[in-house]
Design a protein around this motif. Structure first.
Motif, PDB file in Angstrom:
ATOM      1  N   THR A 169       0.840  -1.195   0.000  1.00 55.53           N
ATOM      2  CA  THR A 169       0.000   0.000   0.000  1.00 55.53           C
ATOM      3  C   THR A 169       0.879   1.249   0.000  1.00 55.53           C
ATOM      4  OG1 THR A 169      -1.636  -1.195   1.300  1.00 55.53           O
ATOM      5  CG2 THR A 169      -1.869   1.193   1.200  1.00 55.53           C
ATOM      6  N   ARG A 170       0.528   2.206  -0.857  1.00 61.92           N
ATOM      7  CA  ARG A 170       1.267   3.473  -0.944  1.00 61.92           C
ATOM      8  C   ARG A 170       0.300   4.631  -1.130  1.00 61.92           C
ATOM      9  NH1 ARG A 170       6.538   2.393  -4.760  1.00 61.92           N
ATOM     10  NH2 ARG A 170       7.425   0.722  -3.516  1.00 61.92           N
ATOM     11  N   ARG A 171       0.805   5.844  -0.982  1.00 61.35           N
ATOM     12  CA  ARG A 171       0.045   7.065  -1.263  1.00 61.35           C
ATOM     13  C   ARG A 171       0.823   7.892  -2.273  1.00 61.35           C
ATOM     14  NH1 ARG A 171      -5.044   7.634   0.924  1.00 61.35           N
ATOM     15  NH2 ARG A 171      -5.163   6.524   2.877  1.00 61.35           N
ATOM     16  N   VAL A 172       0.105   8.507  -3.210  1.00 64.72           N
ATOM     17  CA  VAL A 172       0.720   9.409  -4.176  1.00 64.72           C
ATOM     18  C   VAL A 172       1.045  10.702  -3.438  1.00 64.72           C
ATOM     19  CG1 VAL A 172       0.374  10.675  -6.332  1.00 64.72           C
ATOM     20  CG2 VAL A 172      -0.570   8.372  -6.070  1.00 64.72           C
ATOM     21  N   LYS A 173       2.288  11.161  -3.534  1.00 65.96           N
ATOM     22  CA  LYS A 173       2.721  12.339  -2.777  1.00 65.96           C
ATOM     23  C   LYS A 173       1.889  13.583  -3.078  1.00 65.96           C
ATOM     24  CE  LYS A 173       7.488  11.219  -1.795  1.00 65.96           C
ATOM     25  NZ  LYS A 173       8.881  11.633  -1.900  1.00 65.96           N
ATOM     26  N   THR A 192      -1.198  13.982  -4.435  1.00 64.41           N
ATOM     27  CA  THR A 192      -2.647  13.961  -4.230  1.00 64.41           C
ATOM     28  C   THR A 192      -3.094  13.213  -2.987  1.00 64.41           C
ATOM     29  OG1 THR A 192      -2.917  11.939  -5.518  1.00 64.41           O
ATOM     30  CG2 THR A 192      -3.012  14.032  -6.725  1.00 64.41           C
ATOM     31  N   GLY A 193      -2.230  12.374  -2.440  1.00 63.88           N
ATOM     32  CA  GLY A 193      -2.619  11.560  -1.293  1.00 63.88           C
ATOM     33  C   GLY A 193      -3.475  10.363  -1.681  1.00 63.88           C
ATOM     34  N   GLU A 194      -3.610  10.127  -2.988  1.00 65.93           N
ATOM     35  CA  GLU A 194      -4.432   9.016  -3.475  1.00 65.93           C
ATOM     36  C   GLU A 194      -3.815   7.683  -3.062  1.00 65.93           C
ATOM     37  OE1 GLU A 194      -6.085   7.225  -7.715  1.00 65.93           O
ATOM     38  OE2 GLU A 194      -4.512   8.729  -7.716  1.00 65.93           O
ATOM     39  N   LEU A 195      -4.669   6.732  -2.648  1.00 64.75           N
ATOM     40  CA  LEU A 195      -4.233   5.400  -2.281  1.00 64.75           C
ATOM     41  C   LEU A 195      -3.984   4.576  -3.538  1.00 64.75           C
ATOM     42  CD1 LEU A 195      -3.842   3.308   0.010  1.00 64.75           C
ATOM     43  CD2 LEU A 195      -6.253   2.718  -0.289  1.00 64.75           C
ATOM     44  N   VAL A 196      -2.796   3.967  -3.628  1.00 63.72           N
ATOM     45  CA  VAL A 196      -2.446   3.088  -4.745  1.00 63.72           C
ATOM     46  C   VAL A 196      -1.795   1.834  -4.162  1.00 63.72           C
ATOM     47  CG1 VAL A 196      -2.164   4.915  -6.462  1.00 63.72           C
ATOM     48  CG2 VAL A 196      -0.205   4.190  -5.108  1.00 63.72           C
ATOM     49  N   TYR A 197      -1.716   0.810  -4.982  1.00 64.30           N
ATOM     50  CA  TYR A 197      -1.081  -0.431  -4.579  1.00 64.30           C
ATOM     51  C   TYR A 197       0.064  -0.743  -5.532  1.00 64.30           C
ATOM     52  CZ  TYR A 197      -5.271  -0.988  -1.796  1.00 64.30           C
ATOM     53  OH  TYR A 197      -6.286  -0.779  -0.908  1.00 64.30           O
ATOM     54  N   LYS A 198       1.231  -0.993  -4.977  1.00 65.81           N
ATOM     55  CA  LYS A 198       2.383  -1.425  -5.764  1.00 65.81           C
ATOM     56  C   LYS A 198       2.303  -2.943  -5.836  1.00 65.81           C
ATOM     57  CE  LYS A 198       6.673  -1.578  -7.365  1.00 65.81           C
ATOM     58  NZ  LYS A 198       6.818  -1.723  -8.769  1.00 65.81           N
ATOM     59  N   VAL A 199       2.053  -3.473  -7.040  1.00 64.32           N
ATOM     60  CA  VAL A 199       1.875  -4.910  -7.228  1.00 64.32           C
ATOM     61  C   VAL A 199       3.135  -5.492  -7.855  1.00 64.32           C
ATOM     62  CG1 VAL A 199       0.502  -6.693  -8.356  1.00 64.32           C
ATOM     63  CG2 VAL A 199      -0.612  -4.628  -7.498  1.00 64.32           C
ATOM     64  N   THR A 200       3.734  -6.439  -7.162  1.00 64.68           N
ATOM     65  CA  THR A 200       4.886  -7.175  -7.653  1.00 64.68           C
ATOM     66  C   THR A 200       4.479  -8.635  -7.724  1.00 64.68           C
ATOM     67  OG1 THR A 200       6.344  -5.617  -6.526  1.00 64.68           O
ATOM     68  CG2 THR A 200       7.322  -7.682  -7.278  1.00 64.68           C
ATOM     69  N   LEU A 201       4.483  -9.190  -8.922  1.00 60.90           N
ATOM     70  CA  LEU A 201       4.036 -10.564  -9.101  1.00 60.90           C
ATOM     71  C   LEU A 201       5.148 -11.551  -8.763  1.00 60.90           C
ATOM     72  CD1 LEU A 201       2.118 -10.115 -12.463  1.00 60.90           C
ATOM     73  CD2 LEU A 201       1.171 -10.175 -10.161  1.00 60.90           C
ATOM     74  N   VAL A 219      -1.156   0.400  -9.022  1.00 56.38           N
ATOM     75  CA  VAL A 219      -2.552   0.218  -9.367  1.00 56.38           C
ATOM     76  C   VAL A 219      -3.426   1.062  -8.454  1.00 56.38           C
ATOM     77  CG1 VAL A 219      -4.378  -1.500  -9.575  1.00 56.38           C
ATOM     78  CG2 VAL A 219      -2.029  -2.129 -10.111  1.00 56.38           C
ATOM     79  N   ARG A 220      -4.355   1.798  -9.042  1.00 58.80           N
ATOM     80  CA  ARG A 220      -5.264   2.632  -8.229  1.00 58.80           C
ATOM     81  C   ARG A 220      -6.215   1.760  -7.439  1.00 58.80           C
ATOM     82  NH1 ARG A 220      -8.002   6.909 -11.915  1.00 58.80           N
ATOM     83  NH2 ARG A 220      -8.494   7.792  -9.901  1.00 58.80           N
TER      84      ARG A 220
END
Length: 85
Positions: free
Chosen positions: A53-57, A59-68, A83-84
């Motif tokens: 789980t991450r936040r865009v600096k 906008t503060g939008e929640l995104v997910y860093k997906v590593t397969l 991924v949003r």
């Protein structure tokens, strides 16, 4: 998507895999594949240890860093696997 989650996986098998991961690993994820118009066209299982789980600096939008993992595949088109929500 009710019957076929993606071209390689029936919906029942997708949800069985997700439930199995939730019971054994504590959580699971599902990547929603979208076409160019934004419509959902596929669901792909993603193991939870590969999701951060991450936040865009700006906008503060929640995104997910997906590593397969090596044995996983999903058509993630987002740059850097971000991924949003």
């Amino acid at each position: 998507l009710t019957y076929q989650a993606n071209p390689h996986l029936p919906a029942g098998e997708l949800w069985a895999q997700v439930l199995g991961w939730m019971l054994t690993r504590g959580n699971a994820g599902v990547y929603i594949e979208r076409n160019n118009g934004g419509r959902e066209v596929g669901l792909w299982p993603v193991s939870w240890p590969g999701v951060e789980t991450r936040r865009v600096k700006d906008t503060g939008e929640l995104v997910y860093k997906v590593t397969l993992e090596d044995d996983e595949w999903a058509p993630i088109r987002e740059e850097g696997g971000l991924v949003r929500a």
